[in-house]
Design a protein around this motif. Sequence first.
Motif, PDB file in Angstrom:
ATOM      1  N   LYS A  16     -32.970  24.436  21.258  1.00 39.22           N
ATOM      2  CA  LYS A  16     -31.639  24.281  20.630  1.00 39.22           C
ATOM      3  C   LYS A  16     -31.643  23.272  19.484  1.00 39.22           C
ATOM      4  O   LYS A  16     -31.164  23.557  18.380  1.00 39.22           O
ATOM      5  N   THR A  17     -32.185  22.094  19.769  1.00 40.99           N
ATOM      6  CA  THR A  17     -32.171  21.049  18.737  1.00 40.99           C
ATOM      7  C   THR A  17     -33.068  21.452  17.559  1.00 40.99           C
ATOM      8  O   THR A  17     -32.718  21.228  16.397  1.00 40.99           O
ATOM      9  N   SER A  18     -34.194  22.082  17.856  1.00 32.35           N
ATOM     10  CA  SER A  18     -35.082  22.551  16.772  1.00 32.35           C
ATOM     11  C   SER A  18     -34.368  23.556  15.876  1.00 32.35           C
ATOM     12  O   SER A  18     -34.534  23.543  14.653  1.00 32.35           O
ATOM     13  N   PRO A  35     -36.096  15.294  24.322  1.00 31.44           N
ATOM     14  CA  PRO A  35     -34.992  16.023  24.954  1.00 31.44           C
ATOM     15  C   PRO A  35     -33.643  15.396  24.598  1.00 31.44           C
ATOM     16  O   PRO A  35     -33.519  14.168  24.563  1.00 31.44           O
ATOM     17  N   THR A  36     -32.675  16.231  24.342  1.00 27.36           N
ATOM     18  CA  THR A  36     -31.353  15.741  23.968  1.00 27.36           C
ATOM     19  C   THR A  36     -30.661  15.131  25.188  1.00 27.36           C
ATOM     20  O   THR A  36     -30.542  15.779  26.226  1.00 27.36           O
ATOM     21  N   ALA A  37     -30.223  13.890  25.025  1.00 25.70           N
ATOM     22  CA  ALA A  37     -29.503  13.229  26.115  1.00 25.70           C
ATOM     23  C   ALA A  37     -28.015  13.509  25.944  1.00 25.70           C
ATOM     24  O   ALA A  37     -27.400  13.020  25.002  1.00 25.70           O
ATOM     25  N   TRP A  54     -22.149  21.890  18.663  1.00 23.82           N
ATOM     26  CA  TRP A  54     -22.326  20.995  19.813  1.00 23.82           C
ATOM     27  C   TRP A  54     -23.639  21.378  20.480  1.00 23.82           C
ATOM     28  O   TRP A  54     -23.767  22.481  21.019  1.00 23.82           O
ATOM     29  N   ASP A  55     -24.582  20.463  20.422  1.00 22.21           N
ATOM     30  CA  ASP A  55     -25.912  20.707  20.986  1.00 22.21           C
ATOM     31  C   ASP A  55     -25.938  20.125  22.395  1.00 22.21           C
ATOM     32  O   ASP A  55     -26.077  18.915  22.579  1.00 22.21           O
ATOM     33  N   LEU A  56     -25.784  20.975  23.386  1.00 18.27           N
ATOM     34  CA  LEU A  56     -25.659  20.532  24.771  1.00 18.27           C
ATOM     35  C   LEU A  56     -27.039  20.434  25.437  1.00 18.27           C
ATOM     36  O   LEU A  56     -27.607  21.459  25.834  1.00 18.27           O
TER      37      LEU A  56
HETATM   38 MG   LIG Z   1     -32.273  19.220  22.432  1.00 18.96          MG
END
Ligand SMILES: [Mg+2]
Length: 305
Positions: A16-18, A35-37, A54-56
């Motif tokens: 997702k973040t990538s 990893p997204t916190a 919104w990156d969950l």
């Molecule tokens: Mg992430």
Amino acid sequence: MKDLKFLFIGLANAGKTSILRTLDNNFEMIPTLTPTAGVEYKTFKVMGFTVSAWDLGGQQKYRKKYLQENERYFQETAAVFYVVDTQAKEEFKEALAYLESVRGAFKDLKQENIPFTFMLHKYDPHVRGKVEGIENDVAGLKASIDKILGNIPHTFFETSIYETHSVYQAFSETILTYVPNRDIIGSKLREIAQDFDSKMSILLDSAGYIYGQWHSKDAQLLELSKFIRIAQEFAKLTSKQTYAEFTLLTLDDISDVAASLFLVGDELFLVSMLVPHAWFMQDVKMQDMFTKKAREFAKILKIFQ
Ligand SMILES: [Mg+2]
Ligand SMILES: Nc1nc2c(ncn2[C@@H]2O[C@H](COP(=O)(O)OP(=O)(O)OP(=O)(O)O)[C@@H](O)[C@H]2O)c(=O)[nH]1
């Protein structure tokens, strides 16, 4: 400007973040991602919209929290981008279970019809058609998703950060669903391609967002993908201070990509089509005709204001 809230949801490590870094032209960041916190927010100005992504973060502890506090996270969502790592077959079951919970959360909020865009992700060029069984795995995954979502609107895209345009395509096409009269772009792109005996055409802005594309039925997928990549890279590289109205780019031994650039207000746009190699190059009259035709999009682009 209209606002759209997009959720990026999926298991941990799905990408997702990538994907969001890719859409932000922030590739250098990808190798060092952690990893997204919780939730990360990112705003995009695109096609006349302000998109809040919104990156969950997908670790289990966070997923639980979103579902428990669904109002806080899911309220007022325009669309869900559901990201699945297609190379992690052993996680499909968990990804589907999470999808079911997410659907349930929207149901609780009486927003059952929020559309889903599936990014069947990490479908890398070196994997497609080469890693045994991946096509079957993905087909099976799609069937399970269809079953879970039933009549809830959803679309599938196979994406990879190694094919930037695949990510842009999923993002652009989802945004386009909020634009009335968008079909007119496709018909105009067909018209322009057919006028010049071309098999594919595309309209992009200089950020790389895809406003529309057209291709004939016999167009090869690989060629189409190459065509979009070249047109998009060129659009992103061009600046409005230095652009030329007409440029010819080489695709391969047989084909070129003809590109016509024009400004609408402060924004630079590009219309491209696939043309036979060396044929177009010598014909200045043809180039002129194409450039004129491309400019007709300026009027059409008003639907984005
Ligand atoms: Mg992430
Ligand atoms: N092969 C391949 N790897 C990818 C792709 N996209 C992302 N990755 C890798 O996948 C890993 C996880 O990416 P992230 O973007 O951090 O995943 P995430 O979904 O944000 O994970 P959480 O924040 O924990 O939910 C990273 O090592 C990326 O480099 C892709 O298209 N292909």
